[in-house]
Design an enzyme around this catalytic site. Structure first.
Site, PDB file in Angstrom:
ATOM      1  N   CYS A   1       1.567  -8.948 -11.786  1.00  0.00           N
ATOM      2  CA  CYS A   1       1.897 -10.328 -12.079  1.00  0.00           C
ATOM      3  C   CYS A   1       0.971 -10.849 -13.154  1.00  0.00           C
ATOM      4  O   CYS A   1      -0.127 -10.360 -13.329  1.00  0.00           O
ATOM      5  CB  CYS A   1       1.823 -11.182 -10.834  1.00  0.00           C
ATOM      6  SG  CYS A   1       0.177 -11.733 -10.474  1.00  0.00           S
TER       7      CYS A   1
ATOM      8  N   ASP B   1      12.481  12.142   5.362  1.00  0.00           N
ATOM      9  CA  ASP B   1      11.258  12.583   5.994  1.00  0.00           C
ATOM     10  C   ASP B   1      10.943  11.531   7.068  1.00  0.00           C
ATOM     11  O   ASP B   1      11.475  10.428   7.016  1.00  0.00           O
ATOM     12  CB  ASP B   1      10.155  12.640   4.936  1.00  0.00           C
ATOM     13  CG  ASP B   1       8.789  12.802   5.549  1.00  0.00           C
ATOM     14  OD1 ASP B   1       8.653  13.695   6.390  1.00  0.00           O
ATOM     15  OD2 ASP B   1       7.877  12.043   5.178  1.00  0.00           O
TER      16      ASP B   1
END
Lengths: 764, 50
Positions: A70, A479
């Protein structure tokens, strides 16, 4: 509702959504799923090994700052570094997430820079700037220059052409028209010589290699059109195609630039990830002095010092110290293992509670990490080449165009009455009309819009064709640890402890980085006062509160007798207050909050789901049942995962692999297309085609949706381009296409294709 | 219509001026960090005090 306004709010919302993952002073829970959220400061390795001396005597250091997304971070970092005495300039590149620092004072240590960044909560990793390809940057800029020149020229020539066209239907004199043609030629010739280079070079190298690519008809069309127009100007003819030739270059350069730009973004992400591997290690020299050293230059026999929170740089044996080591990225196990003197530790694992001195036994390529990388590279190169939509289109397109143009030329020459001149003009018209203007924009435009849409969901597309392959996937393999689950234990609420006990335990737990302790403190909305504790690595912590000894740690540490294994693969922590009964806290690796929802959504999209985990079956099965997934493989080693994926692809399935661990990396590389959360191991992020941020799995669903939508859009665009050709080519062959019609058709088809691509952005 | 003999070069020269300005910006690395530059414009006041 107004569409533009909507898309504006969308992108605003996205900015803020992305920013949540960022932002400074080490707010807890900022991004790193696997790291126990550090209070304020984050440890940074000493970057002095990467300091370079510039030709003018100044020092410079390039750093990748991980958690800077940001704009507020920019002045924060630049001001903080500017306050260090001696620093000349600190400049953040927000687009790339990189930082460049220069200074002249030799007394300034690079360590000060990383320490300052640490104190402000930024994770910074130094990198070797020579490693990141500067040539590519150069090519980007050359393309943009060519684009600017072509844009300028096409606007000016178009102005002249409009005058000529209106002059042709009114009373423009031949002299004026010739004058305008020559001015057009004056602008067009240098422009084509300059802005056409990317196409000419590529066409030439393809021809020399005996192949034909998309650039061959483009180059041929532009050159022939220019040549014919110059001849027309010489014999003061009516039609010159300067505007069409230059406009063609302009449109195609836009497509090229979009493509390059997207690949550039991809490349910088990949380069950042690659550079992260080369972290500096702290070597203890025989004299006892500590020195920063590039991790890839470690040799067996050296001694390295590793502080809690730094990844272990090489495989080795512990010679001093004791610590809990988080190996989750390597093995998929969510709980740390204890490493003491003489334990073997592996590169890429993370000590949590104590410092370790390690004698290196194998470094760089020979480490377990290196071997997994090798397995991954082999898997990636074995993956069958995927023919891109654009390439497949080009394979048929180029020969067709050439045959049509040649047929037009011969047809007019043999059947027409005007000799070679009208024949050539008609052939040129065919080449210009068929030039893949719309085709050149059809796919890059969709890709650019889709990349933007994905970015709003926090999804980073790393490979350009990832989108197309994503659309083709028919099976999703997950996974478990760190992907379906958060990869960190969470306190199971309300099992036999009181709130007072929890508060007491949290007072002790705050001082340690052990994941169970961190989970304990996370369970409380507000943190109680911390107490100074004594920590025994691998066992627990103890403190004296109000004169009473309080212990928090393993069963053994709190003197609780064994009573069989804990149910459901849960892990536990005990609290023992002097003179009262021990209290148990149970933890479980919780599934991501939207896991079930995501699985259901994927199923409704017609995908088959499978779980492939390295964890124990007792931990995997209950989760699979809860998510109602039938196909489950547990206790899979990295090579078992790889074999399973290869078996699936032999059955003709196109697998999207979603995984985060180092043990998933070979499988990620082998899969048809792969995704990793941004909390994943560096290697896995490198192997994956797509990286997504945040705590949720929903980006997986959204990516597939956007992938499918963009594939549809690409095919539509190709169809539009072909329809346009089917209409325009016969006209051109019949000799009815004037420069005015060519210009209208060309810009019309390009605009339609781009608008169609933009629809993707409005929908998602 | 002879006026276009003067007007055309003038118009082209002005256009080239714009093109030149763009190429200069490019060479000056002003296009390297578009995102950052957008925010620097509004945030520089504090930096100026240092």
């Amino acid at each position: 509702m107004n569409r533009i306004a909507k898309s504006a709010t969308d992108s605003l919302g996205a900015e803020t959504a992305l920013n949540m993952g960022c932002c400074p002073p080490g707010q807890p829970g900022a991004g790193y799923g696997h790291l126990p959220s550090a209070p304020l400061a984050v440890p940074n390795a000493d970057p002095s090994a990467y300091v370079r001396r510039k030709s003018d005597g100044a020092f410079e250091l390039f750093l990748i700052v991980e958690n800077i997304t940001c704009p507020a971070c920019v002045p924060d970092i630049e001001k903080a570094l500017g306050r260090i005495p001696g620093v000349d300039q600190a400049r953040v590149n927000l687009t790339l997430g990189r930082l460049h620092v220069t200074w002249r004072d030799p007394a300034l240590q690079a360590g000060q820079i990383s320490a300052t960044l640490s104190a402000h909560g930024y994770r910074a990793i130094a990198y070797n700037a020579a490693m990141l390809d500067r040539l590519e940057d150069d090519r980007d800029r050359r393309l943009l220059r060519a684009l600017a020149v072509a844009g300028f020229a096409s606007a000016n020539i178009m102005l002249l052409s409009v005058s000529i066209w209106s002059g042709n239907v009114t009373d423009m004199g031949t002299a004026t028209r010739d004058f305008f043609h020559w001015v057009s030629a004056l602008i067009a010739l240098p422009t084509i010589a300059y802005a056409g280079q990317p196409f000419f070079a590529s066409a030439w190298s393809a021809l020399r290699a005996g192949r034909v690519n998309m650039d061959v008809p483009i180059s041929l069309g532009v050159l022939l059109a220019t040549l014919a127009s110059v001849m027309e100007s010489v014999r003061s003819g009516v039609h010159a195609y300067f505007d069409a030739a230059v406009m063609l270059l302009f449109f195609l350069l836009i497509g090229r630039y979009l493509e390059q730009n997207m690949r550039g973004r991809t490349r910088s992400v990949a380069a950042n990830l690659l550079a992260l591997k080369a972290v500096a290690a702290t070597v203890i020299e025989p004299s006892g002095q500590r020195r920063s050293y590039p991790a890839d230059q470690l040799k067996p026999g050296m001694t390295v010092f590793v502080a809690p929170g730094d990844r272990i740089p090489a495989d080795g044996i512990v010679i001093r110290g004791r610590s809990d080591v988080d190996a989750s990225l390597v093995t998929g196990e969510s709980l740390p293992v204890v490493a003491g003197v003489n334990s073997q530790v592996y590169a890429g694992t993370l000590p949590l509670t104590g410092t370790l001195d390690i004698t290196v036994t194998s470094a760089d390529q020979d480490t377990l990490l290196g071997q997994i990388v090798e397995l991954m590279t082999a898997a990636a190169s074995a993956k069958s080449g995927h023919a891109l939509l654009a390439d497949r289109a080009a394979r048929y397109y180029a020969p067709t165009v050439h045959v049509l143009a040649a047929a037009t030329f011969l047809g007019w020459l043999l059947l027409g009455s005007g000799g070679w001149h009208p024949a050539l003009m008609c052939a040129v018209a065919v080449l210009i009309i068929t030039c893949p203007c719309a085709l050149g924009l059809a796919i890059p435009a969709v890709q650019t819009v889709a990349t933007g849409a994905l970015l709003r969901w926090g999804v980073l597309l790393k490979s350009g064709d990832g989108l197309e392959r994503l659309a083709g996937a028919d099976t999703v393999v997950f996974d478990k640890t760190g992907t379906l689950t958060l990869g960190r234990p969470e306190l199971i609420a309300g099992t036999g402890y009181t709130h007072d006990n929890l508060t007491l335990a949290a007072r002790l737990a705050q001082s340690t980085r052990h994941p169970l302790a961190t989970a304990l403190t996370r369970a409380l909305p507000a943190l109680p006062h911390a107490v100074p504790v004594h920590e025994a690595a691998g066992l627990g912590v103890s403190a004296v509160i109000d004169g009473q000894l309080v212990k928090l740690g393993s069963r053994f540490w709190c003197d609780v007798p064994e009573d069989g294994p804990p149910e459901n693969g849960a892990s536990e922590l005990w609290l023992k207050k002097q003179g009262s009964a021990p209290v148990r806290f149970s933890f479980r690796d919780m599934p991501r909050s939207d896991a079930a929802e995501v699985i259901a959504a994927l199923k409704s999209l017609g995908l088959r789901i499978e779980i492939l985990s390295g964890d124990r079956a007792s931990a995997v099965r209950p989760l699979a049942r809860a998510l109602s997934v039938d196909a489950v493989t547990a206790e899979a080693r990295p090579d078992t995962k790889l074999t399973r994926l290869q078996a699936l692809s032999q059955q003709g399935r196109k697998v999207l692999m979603v995984g985060d661990g180092l043990n998933d990396a070979p499988a990620l590389a082998a899969a048809y297309v792969s995704m990793s959360p941004s909390s994943a191991a560096d290697i896995s992020q490198t192997a994956a085609d797509i990286v997504f941020r945040g705590e949720n799995l929903w980006p997986v669903v959204q990516s597939i949706r956007i992938g499918r939508a963009s594939k549809r859009r690409m095919i539509e665009n190709l169809a539009l381009a072909i329809i346009y050709n089917i209409i325009a080519v016969p006209l051109a062959m019949a000799g009815w296409v004037t420069p005015l019609i060519a210009a209208l058709a060309m810009s019309g088809s390009s605009v339609i294709v781009v608008l169609n691509a933009l629809r993707l952005g409005w929908r998602t | 219509m002879t006026v276009i003999i003067y007007l055309l070069p003038v118009a082209l020269f002005l256009g080239l001026l714009g093109l030149g300005a763009f190429l200069w910006c490019l060479k000056d690395h002003q296009y390297d960090d578009l995102k950052g530059a957008a925010y620097r414009a509004v945030m520089d006041q504090d930096a100026a005090e240092d």
